[in-house]
Design an enzyme around this catalytic site. Sequence first.
Site: not given
Length: 428
Positions: A22-23, A93, A117, A122, A124-125, A306, A328, A398
Site C-alpha cells: 500500500k505504502n 495520509r 488514520c 501528520r 508536513i513541516d 506499522d 513515530v 484501507r
Amino acid sequence: MDVIRVEGGHSVTGTVRVEGAKNSALKLMAATIMAPGVTTLTNVPNIADVHVMGKVLKNIGARIEVVNVHELKIDTSDVDSWETPYHLVAQMRASTAVLGPLLSRFGRAVVAMPGGCNIGARKIDMHILGLEALGVEFKVDHGNIYASAPNGLVGDTVTLSFASVGATENLMMASVFAKGTTTIDNAAREPEIVDLANLLNEMGAKVRGAGSPVIEVEGVSELHPVTHEVVGDRIEAGTFLAVGALTGEPVRVTGFAPSHLGLVLKKFEQMGATVERGARECSVWRDRPLLPTDIQTLPFPGFPTDMQAQTMCLLALAKGSCIITENVFENRFMFASELSRMGADIVIEGHHAIVHGVDGFSGAQVRSPDLRGGAALVMAGLVADGVTTVSDIHHIDRGYEGFVEKLASLGAKIERATVPDEEDVEGF
C-alpha cells in the site's frame, strides 16, 4: 455498519500470498503524473486507499483502466489540473504524495491538508521546508496548501530533521525536473523509497542512493511511461506472520522479501517463535510460550511503527512484562485500550506502553481505532475465549485486501457482516 466477527480457539495454519505494498503503490500512482502517457502498474493492492488515489488522479484529468484487479493502466496525457479535491485527499495520509509530482509537472499545486488514520499530527513541516529549499513558495489557507515555484525548481542540499518517508518521497519527485542536483540528507531508507526510485529511474530519472541516508537526484528534462511491479507489502506479510507467532501453528507468507522485515523477524525469534526465511517467502510458528521483549519503533531499518500493534498483541500474552516505545506517531497506542477490553494488562505512560502478560484474551466487542490496530484486534480474536466483534473496520479496508478471506483460508472461523448501528452485535 460492517463488522468482523471471529471465534477464537480454531486451528490457524497454511499459506497466504500478500499483495503489493500500500505504502508504495500510492506513491507510484502519484508519480505517473510526471510521465505523460500510459504507465502500467502491476501487483497493485485492491484496497480503499488505492481507490481514493485513483479518484484523485481522475479528478485532475487522468484515465485509469483496471486490468485483472491488480493491474492499473494510468494515462496521464491529459492531466490539466494541479488542484486536488478536499473530499478525496482528506481521506488518507498519503494525499501529500501528489504535491511533488504536481510541482514537477506544472510548477504549482493546491493540496488539502492530509487525512487518514488518527494516529498522529501528520505535520508536513519537513515537506514544506525541503521544497522551499528547491524554490517553492507556500501559503496555507482554509485547510489547503498552495504551492508554486515562480522561478522554477532548482537543486539544492536538503537535510531532514527526521527521516520522514513522505518528505523524502516528495523531495525525490519534485527534484526530478529541478535544475542541477538535489541532495537529500538523512533520507528515509524504507523499501518503498527504493521502489519509488526504481520506478523513477525506469522512467528516465537519475536517482542515486535510494535505501541509504543520502539520496542524490540529478535533474532531467522529461520522463516517459513504463511498466512496473509494485514491491510486496512487508506490513501485510508481518501481520500474517504475527498470526503464526500468536496461534503457534505454521503460517507461510509468500510474495515479499523477508529482508524487508529484518528486525521484526528477529524480535519474533526473541519472543520464542521459529522463523524460516526464503528468498520471497517466510514461515513462522511457535512451540513454546511467548517471551517478553522490549520494542521501540524507529524508521527503517528499525522496528516499523506499522507493526507495533500486532506485536503488542503478542506481547500481551507473553510470560512476563516488557516496554513498547512509540517514537513515530504519538497517538498509536489507542489500540491498547481496546485490547484491554479483551483482558490485556497494558499501562500507557507518554510514548511508552508497559505490557504485563496475561494468560489469555476474552472475546468482546471492540472498535478498530486505526488500520493496524484494527488488524491486531482481529488477530487477538483468533485466540480469545468466545467471539470477538470488531467494528469501524473501514480502517482495515484501507490497507488489507481480502483480510477476512485470507484468515478464513488459514482455518479461522471468521465472517464479515453488516448490522444496524443500534444492534447489539455480540455473537454470530
